[in-house]
Design a protein around this motif. Sequence first.
Motif, mmCIF file in Angstrom:
data_model
loop_
_atom_site.group_PDB
_atom_site.id
_atom_site.type_symbol
_atom_site.label_atom_id
_atom_site.label_comp_id
_atom_site.label_asym_id
_atom_site.label_seq_id
_atom_site.Cartn_x
_atom_site.Cartn_y
_atom_site.Cartn_z
ATOM 1 N N ALA A 1 0.640 -1.218 -0.461
ATOM 2 C CA ALA A 1 0.353 0.213 0.172
ATOM 3 C C ALA A 1 1.165 0.928 -0.009
ATOM 4 C CB ALA A 1 -0.898 -0.849 1.468
ATOM 5 N N GLU A 2 0.467 2.104 -0.478
ATOM 6 C CA GLU A 2 1.479 3.760 -0.855
ATOM 7 C C GLU A 2 0.740 4.027 1.090
ATOM 8 O OE1 GLU A 2 0.198 5.899 -3.552
ATOM 9 O OE2 GLU A 2 -1.215 4.835 -4.773
ATOM 10 N N ILE A 3 -0.370 3.612 1.049
ATOM 11 C CA ILE A 3 -0.426 4.655 2.728
ATOM 12 C C ILE A 3 -1.041 3.393 3.949
ATOM 13 C CG2 ILE A 3 -1.835 6.419 3.771
ATOM 14 C CD1 ILE A 3 -1.924 7.981 1.330
ATOM 15 N N THR A 4 -0.168 3.676 5.124
ATOM 16 C CA THR A 4 -1.251 2.218 6.340
ATOM 17 C C THR A 4 -1.521 3.307 7.094
ATOM 18 O OG1 THR A 4 0.262 0.639 5.150
ATOM 19 C CG2 THR A 4 -0.553 0.422 7.603
ATOM 20 N N ARG B 1 8.049 0.386 3.459
ATOM 21 C CA ARG B 1 7.530 1.350 1.881
ATOM 22 C C ARG B 1 6.625 2.177 2.008
ATOM 23 N NH1 ARG B 1 9.847 -3.676 0.304
ATOM 24 N NH2 ARG B 1 7.689 -3.494 -0.670
ATOM 25 N N SER B 2 5.355 2.201 2.691
ATOM 26 C CA SER B 2 4.603 2.554 2.485
ATOM 27 C C SER B 2 4.277 4.092 3.917
ATOM 28 C CB SER B 2 2.781 1.860 3.302
ATOM 29 O OG SER B 2 3.268 2.117 4.819
ATOM 30 N N ARG B 3 3.527 5.252 3.685
ATOM 31 C CA ARG B 3 3.502 6.077 4.603
ATOM 32 C C ARG B 3 2.700 5.875 6.026
ATOM 33 N NH1 ARG B 3 1.210 10.514 1.557
ATOM 34 N NH2 ARG B 3 0.687 11.322 3.513
ATOM 35 N N LYS C 1 -5.052 5.966 -5.270
ATOM 36 C CA LYS C 1 -4.391 5.661 -4.003
ATOM 37 C C LYS C 1 -4.480 4.698 -3.233
ATOM 38 C CE LYS C 1 -1.997 10.308 -3.776
ATOM 39 N NZ LYS C 1 -1.181 11.292 -2.077
ATOM 40 N N ARG C 2 -3.461 3.435 -2.647
ATOM 41 C CA ARG C 2 -3.787 2.510 -2.820
ATOM 42 C C ARG C 2 -3.249 2.784 -1.020
ATOM 43 N NH1 ARG C 2 -4.472 -3.207 -3.307
ATOM 44 N NH2 ARG C 2 -2.751 -4.990 -2.232
ATOM 45 N N ILE C 3 -4.984 2.530 -0.241
ATOM 46 C CA ILE C 3 -4.532 2.234 1.307
ATOM 47 C C ILE C 3 -4.898 1.023 1.883
ATOM 48 C CG2 ILE C 3 -5.313 4.049 2.928
ATOM 49 C CD1 ILE C 3 -6.325 6.181 1.390
ATOM 50 N N ALA C 4 -4.132 1.289 3.119
ATOM 51 C CA ALA C 4 -4.600 0.241 4.030
ATOM 52 C C ALA C 4 -4.848 0.054 4.936
ATOM 53 C CB ALA C 4 -3.120 -1.097 4.203
ATOM 54 N N VAL C 5 -5.674 -0.351 6.054
ATOM 55 C CA VAL C 5 -6.914 0.043 6.685
ATOM 56 C C VAL C 5 -6.894 -0.994 7.891
ATOM 57 C CG1 VAL C 5 -8.910 1.519 8.315
ATOM 58 C CG2 VAL C 5 -7.724 2.292 5.680
ATOM 59 N N GLN C 6 -5.834 -1.166 8.903
ATOM 60 C CA GLN C 6 -6.113 -1.699 9.919
ATOM 61 C C GLN C 6 -7.780 -1.213 10.745
ATOM 62 O OE1 GLN C 6 -4.446 -0.932 13.390
ATOM 63 N NE2 GLN C 6 -5.818 -2.370 14.437
ATOM 64 N N LEU C 7 -8.347 -2.372 10.861
ATOM 65 C CA LEU C 7 -9.744 -2.081 11.242
ATOM 66 C C LEU C 7 -10.294 -2.553 13.254
ATOM 67 C CD1 LEU C 7 -11.820 -4.222 7.944
ATOM 68 C CD2 LEU C 7 -11.280 -1.769 8.594
ATOM 69 N N HIS C 8 -10.798 -2.116 13.334
ATOM 70 C CA HIS C 8 -10.698 -2.053 14.997
ATOM 71 C C HIS C 8 -12.655 -3.031 14.946
ATOM 72 C CE1 HIS C 8 -12.785 1.784 15.969
ATOM 73 N NE2 HIS C 8 -12.092 1.966 15.122
ATOM 74 N N GLY C 9 -12.132 -3.567 15.957
ATOM 75 C CA GLY C 9 -14.055 -4.173 16.881
ATOM 76 C C GLY C 9 -15.269 -3.804 15.651
ATOM 77 N N ALA C 10 -15.776 -4.062 16.483
ATOM 78 C CA ALA C 10 -17.137 -4.258 15.005
ATOM 79 C C ALA C 10 -18.137 -2.720 15.042
ATOM 80 C CB ALA C 10 -18.135 -5.002 15.523
ATOM 81 N N GLY D 1 -12.290 7.982 -4.386
ATOM 82 C CA GLY D 1 -11.561 7.494 -4.910
ATOM 83 C C GLY D 1 -10.239 6.855 -4.932
ATOM 84 N N ALA D 2 -9.792 6.070 -2.992
ATOM 85 C CA ALA D 2 -8.718 5.479 -3.351
ATOM 86 C C ALA D 2 -9.357 3.726 -3.133
ATOM 87 C CB ALA D 2 -8.710 5.483 -1.068
ATOM 88 N N GLU D 3 -7.722 3.168 -3.312
ATOM 89 C CA GLU D 3 -8.243 1.703 -3.840
ATOM 90 C C GLU D 3 -8.408 1.351 -2.084
ATOM 91 O OE1 GLU D 3 -6.133 -2.231 -5.175
ATOM 92 O OE2 GLU D 3 -5.106 -0.385 -5.859
ATOM 93 N N VAL D 4 -8.968 0.867 -1.209
ATOM 94 C CA VAL D 4 -9.087 0.172 0.313
ATOM 95 C C VAL D 4 -8.884 -0.997 0.280
ATOM 96 C CG1 VAL D 4 -10.326 0.643 2.182
ATOM 97 C CG2 VAL D 4 -10.552 2.042 0.516
ATOM 98 N N VAL D 5 -8.069 -1.343 1.229
ATOM 99 C CA VAL D 5 -7.696 -2.551 2.013
ATOM 100 C C VAL D 5 -7.587 -2.713 2.876
ATOM 101 C CG1 VAL D 5 -5.741 -4.684 2.009
ATOM 102 C CG2 VAL D 5 -5.937 -2.977 -0.121
ATOM 103 N N PRO D 6 -9.561 -3.562 3.608
ATOM 104 C CA PRO D 6 -9.336 -3.416 4.445
ATOM 105 C C PRO D 6 -8.392 -4.450 5.276
ATOM 106 C CG PRO D 6 -11.521 -3.160 3.660
ATOM 107 C CD PRO D 6 -9.915 -3.246 2.534
ATOM 108 N N VAL D 7 -7.468 -4.168 6.593
ATOM 109 C CA VAL D 7 -7.143 -5.207 7.044
ATOM 110 C C VAL D 7 -7.873 -6.002 8.492
ATOM 111 C CG1 VAL D 7 -4.846 -6.003 8.349
ATOM 112 C CG2 VAL D 7 -5.056 -4.221 6.981
ATOM 113 N N PRO D 8 -8.645 -6.689 8.659
ATOM 114 C CA PRO D 8 -9.893 -7.468 9.787
ATOM 115 C C PRO D 8 -8.787 -7.836 11.148
ATOM 116 C CG PRO D 8 -9.502 -8.843 8.053
ATOM 117 C CD PRO D 8 -8.983 -8.008 7.215
ATOM 118 N N VAL D 9 -7.884 -7.658 11.693
ATOM 119 C CA VAL D 9 -6.861 -7.858 12.324
ATOM 120 C C VAL D 9 -7.838 -8.830 13.726
ATOM 121 C CG1 VAL D 9 -5.020 -7.416 14.033
ATOM 122 C CG2 VAL D 9 -5.266 -6.285 12.218
#
Length: 388
Positions: free
Chosen positions: A68-71, A101-103, A146-155, A173-181
């Motif tokens: 991802a470009e942004i985490t 390598r990401s911000r 932009k490709r953005i990874a978002v670490q999710l929390h809870g529900a 307009g972002a490409e979002v990658v949810p991270v269900p931790v």
Amino acid sequence: MTTDETRIGEPLKGFTVGVTAARRSEEFTTLLTRRGATVVSAPAIRIIPLVDDAELERVSRELIEQPAEITVATTGIGFRGWMEAVDGWGLADELGAALGRSRILARGPKAKGAIRAADLREEWSPASESSAEVLDHLLAEGVEGKRIAVQLHGATTEWEPLPDFCEVLRLAGAEVVPVPVYRWTPPQDQTAMDRLIELTVSGGLDAVSFTSAPAVASMLMRAKEIGLVEPLLAAFGGRVLAVCVGPVTSAPLEALGVHATMPTRARLGSLARHIAEELPRRAMKVRAAGHDLSVRGGCVVVDGEVRQLAPAAMSLMRTLARRPGQVVSREELLSVLPGGGGDTHAVETAIARLRSCLGAPKIVQTVVKRGYRLAIDPADCDDDGKRP
């Protein structure tokens, strides 16, 4: 008693505080009991790590192959759990290199600490520790393409009025990658939470503390299930203080019109100190028959001495103290007695026990053929016997 305990003193002596924290609850309970509080603990949530979850592993491998470009790291426990999971899969070095390598943006200091513990560095973190400010920051700089990874929390629940973070980014307009931790659920055994809710509704607590928005949501969900959500909100709007560690935690209550108090810094130590300052300041104080009274959740402090009362006596005391100096009829007092029935003689018996427990019988005065009242000193009353 240690030197530190001597310095702190016992400003919460006689006060009863509900603790909903699941993590670090023992530490927080110690901070309160050292200040004299009685603590009723009922963990509101259960954190379920997803270390064996196929979706988390799939997303982690995807981010290694396409960084991802942004985490965005939203919680310390979540980011740390993610790193522990990938370490178990033998992917720690590869994912660490991809994230490096990401911000990286951190929602708050706990997330920031977890990032640094993983030998990574955050680019930015908001002073407010708010997801909303992180979102505003991203939207202001532009996220289209932009490709953005978002670490999710809870529900997300009906009690957590936060916007869908990922959806807003997608719409921008972002490409979002949810991270269900991890996810949270209510505790398997709700007995302790039911008791906490009932004590709050009945006024048996002076305050309830919250250290996360999911804890607030879980308590509200359970109150709704047992038909007590409206009485619970009324209690928080009345004599029971809702105390939150910060504005993110208080959001579900504020959205329902309940004002929650909080410390200036979102830390457990600050929360304990804030409770120790607020409860004595807000305590119901009365002077009756020459005695100083402070009515609290489960006791009455008479001239500085804590007097523990049985539920029936406590119900009578709260009712009398709400209208100090005014006469309260036997019928009204009977209505607040647990299992009082229809015989006003039960009130006379309960009043006798109350006087005995207070250790100063003259505090509660009998008004012939009318009822009872607190014997407020004449100097504190107007011509009708009412306390100004």
